[in-house]
Design a protein around this motif. Structure first.
Motif, PDB file in Angstrom:
ATOM      1  N   UNK A 153     -57.367 -26.393  42.274  1.00  0.00           N
ATOM      2  CA  UNK A 153     -57.960 -27.644  41.803  1.00  0.00           C
ATOM      3  C   UNK A 153     -59.318 -27.405  41.147  1.00  0.00           C
ATOM      4  N   UNK A 154     -60.118 -26.516  41.738  1.00  0.00           N
ATOM      5  CA  UNK A 154     -61.409 -26.175  41.131  1.00  0.00           C
ATOM      6  C   UNK A 154     -61.182 -25.497  39.783  1.00  0.00           C
ATOM      7  N   UNK A 155     -60.215 -24.572  39.736  1.00  0.00           N
ATOM      8  CA  UNK A 155     -59.910 -23.880  38.486  1.00  0.00           C
ATOM      9  C   UNK A 155     -59.455 -24.860  37.412  1.00  0.00           C
ATOM     10  N   UNK A 156     -58.624 -25.825  37.780  1.00  0.00           N
ATOM     11  CA  UNK A 156     -58.156 -26.819  36.822  1.00  0.00           C
ATOM     12  C   UNK A 156     -59.333 -27.603  36.234  1.00  0.00           C
ATOM     13  N   UNK A 210     -67.781 -32.783  39.548  1.00  0.00           N
ATOM     14  CA  UNK A 210     -67.856 -33.609  40.744  1.00  0.00           C
ATOM     15  C   UNK A 210     -66.762 -33.162  41.707  1.00  0.00           C
ATOM     16  N   UNK A 211     -67.152 -32.759  42.915  1.00  0.00           N
ATOM     17  CA  UNK A 211     -66.194 -32.249  43.903  1.00  0.00           C
ATOM     18  C   UNK A 211     -66.205 -33.173  45.115  1.00  0.00           C
ATOM     19  N   UNK A 212     -65.055 -33.790  45.380  1.00  0.00           N
ATOM     20  CA  UNK A 212     -64.947 -34.770  46.463  1.00  0.00           C
ATOM     21  C   UNK A 212     -64.334 -34.110  47.697  1.00  0.00           C
ATOM     22  N   UNK A 213     -65.137 -33.974  48.753  1.00  0.00           N
ATOM     23  CA  UNK A 213     -64.697 -33.417  50.043  1.00  0.00           C
ATOM     24  C   UNK A 213     -64.119 -32.006  49.867  1.00  0.00           C
ATOM     25  N   UNK A 214     -64.965 -31.094  49.468  1.00  0.00           N
ATOM     26  CA  UNK A 214     -64.572 -29.711  49.233  1.00  0.00           C
ATOM     27  C   UNK A 214     -63.916 -29.073  50.450  1.00  0.00           C
ATOM     28  N   UNK A 215     -64.452 -29.340  51.641  1.00  0.00           N
ATOM     29  CA  UNK A 215     -64.042 -28.604  52.843  1.00  0.00           C
ATOM     30  C   UNK A 215     -62.961 -29.291  53.660  1.00  0.00           C
ATOM     31  N   UNK A 216     -62.458 -30.420  53.214  1.00  0.00           N
ATOM     32  CA  UNK A 216     -61.558 -31.236  54.029  1.00  0.00           C
ATOM     33  C   UNK A 216     -60.329 -30.461  54.494  1.00  0.00           C
ATOM     34  N   UNK A 217     -60.168 -30.320  55.811  1.00  0.00           N
ATOM     35  CA  UNK A 217     -58.994 -29.707  56.404  1.00  0.00           C
ATOM     36  C   UNK A 217     -58.888 -28.208  56.254  1.00  0.00           C
ATOM     37  N   UNK A 218     -59.974 -27.536  55.877  1.00  0.00           N
ATOM     38  CA  UNK A 218     -59.909 -26.101  55.619  1.00  0.00           C
ATOM     39  C   UNK A 218     -60.642 -25.313  56.695  1.00  0.00           C
ATOM     40  N   UNK A 223     -67.425 -34.164  31.862  1.00  0.00           N
ATOM     41  CA  UNK A 223     -67.506 -34.451  33.296  1.00  0.00           C
ATOM     42  C   UNK A 223     -66.110 -34.297  33.905  1.00  0.00           C
ATOM     43  N   UNK A 224     -65.935 -33.294  34.754  1.00  0.00           N
ATOM     44  CA  UNK A 224     -64.648 -33.031  35.394  1.00  0.00           C
ATOM     45  C   UNK A 224     -64.752 -33.304  36.892  1.00  0.00           C
ATOM     46  N   UNK A 225     -63.628 -33.651  37.487  1.00  0.00           N
ATOM     47  CA  UNK A 225     -63.594 -34.039  38.901  1.00  0.00           C
ATOM     48  C   UNK A 225     -62.573 -33.197  39.662  1.00  0.00           C
ATOM     49  N   UNK A 226     -62.965 -32.739  40.848  1.00  0.00           N
ATOM     50  CA  UNK A 226     -62.031 -32.156  41.813  1.00  0.00           C
ATOM     51  C   UNK A 226     -61.812 -33.231  42.871  1.00  0.00           C
ATOM     52  N   UNK A 227     -60.679 -33.946  42.818  1.00  0.00           N
ATOM     53  CA  UNK A 227     -60.491 -35.071  43.744  1.00  0.00           C
ATOM     54  C   UNK A 227     -60.230 -34.611  45.172  1.00  0.00           C
ATOM     55  N   UNK A 228     -60.393 -35.533  46.089  1.00  0.00           N
ATOM     56  CA  UNK A 228     -60.122 -35.245  47.502  1.00  0.00           C
ATOM     57  C   UNK A 228     -58.644 -34.945  47.713  1.00  0.00           C
ATOM     58  N   UNK A 229     -58.352 -33.993  48.582  1.00  0.00           N
ATOM     59  CA  UNK A 229     -56.968 -33.771  48.999  1.00  0.00           C
ATOM     60  C   UNK A 229     -56.301 -32.539  48.445  1.00  0.00           C
TER      61      UNK A 229
END
Length: 236
Positions: free
Chosen positions: A143-146, A156-164, A78-84
């Motif tokens: 971040x997604x690649x990591x 788990x991807x937290x707020x993928x589109x934030x500020x983009x 289980x991997x996470x892409x955190x917000x920001x």
């Protein structure tokens, strides 16, 4: 399946999650939407092992995850892409990826990075660039690649589109769908509901720390009143 069962969480002595249930199937995108303060990020952090929970259960293909350290959760698939979209600014993009691949055998790192770059080819021309020089969208791709370098079964991807920008968001949505086609179960946490529901097959609406609605994304799109009421609700 990645399953969350009756999850109860407090932060600062205040209840944040009130016994929520959620499931993510391999090869699918599941959306978790709701207003700011609804408990979306707390859900991600709890699953990732970054927040202690009071009760409940999280299982990845039957393996209990609760009370494991974040690195053990990642090792369990289980991997996470955190917000920001945070990256290591002083390191090159390639070194950012090498750091993320540190849990792999040394002989597999180069091949794993190359495989991830096939999903995110935009990064090939940026491998020598320092992380601080990247745009917000490029940082999010890193971040997604990591996260993908952990070879997760669930992402788990937290707020993928934030500020983009919309153009970048559209490309990131395509990447999420490609990851799911590769067999990974994706939980997409989003405030931008149009994006979340356009790429997901299942959807969940979180309101004040409680699961207010679960079903297909298509069904939720047909019931805008549910979304409207959830975003007008007070925060947790």
């Amino acid at each position: 399946m990645l399953t969350i069962e009756n999850l109860v969480l407090q932060r600062g002595g205040k209840p944040v999650l009130h016994g929520i249930d959620l499931a993510v199937a391999p090869g699918t995108v599941t959306a978790l939407v709701g207003a700011n303060g609804a408990g979306k990020s707390s859900t991600v952090m709890a699953v990732a092992g970054a927040l202690p929970v009071q009760s409940g259960q999280v299982l990845a293909d039957g393996l209990p995850l609760l009370r494991l350290r974040p690195e053990a959760v990642r090792a369990a698939g289980v991997a996470v892409v955190p917000e920001g979209h945070r990256v290591l600014g002083e390191l090159s993009v390639l070194d950012n990826l090498r750091v993320a691949a540190g849990g792999l055998p040394a002989t597999e790192v180069a091949g794993a990075i190359d495989a991830v770059l096939q999903t995110l080819p935009e990064l090939r021309g940026k491998l020598a660039d320092p992380g601080r020089s990247l745009s917000g969208g490029q940082k999010q791709m890193v971040c997604v690649a990591q996260a993908l370098l952990a070879r997760p079964r669930y992402l788990l991807i937290d707020e993928l589109s934030l500020g983009l920008s919309p153009v970048v968001v559209k490309r990131l949505a395509e990447i999420v769908q490609e990851v799911a086609r590769q067999g990974v179960g994706v939980l997409l946490i989003e405030q931008f509901t149009t994006l979340a529901l356009s790429v997901s097959s299942q959807a969940n609406v979180l309101v004040r720390g409680r699961m207010a609605w679960s079903g297909t994304s298509r069904a939720l799109l047909a019931q805008p009143d549910i979304l409207h009421s959830s975003y007008l609700a007070p925060t947790a």
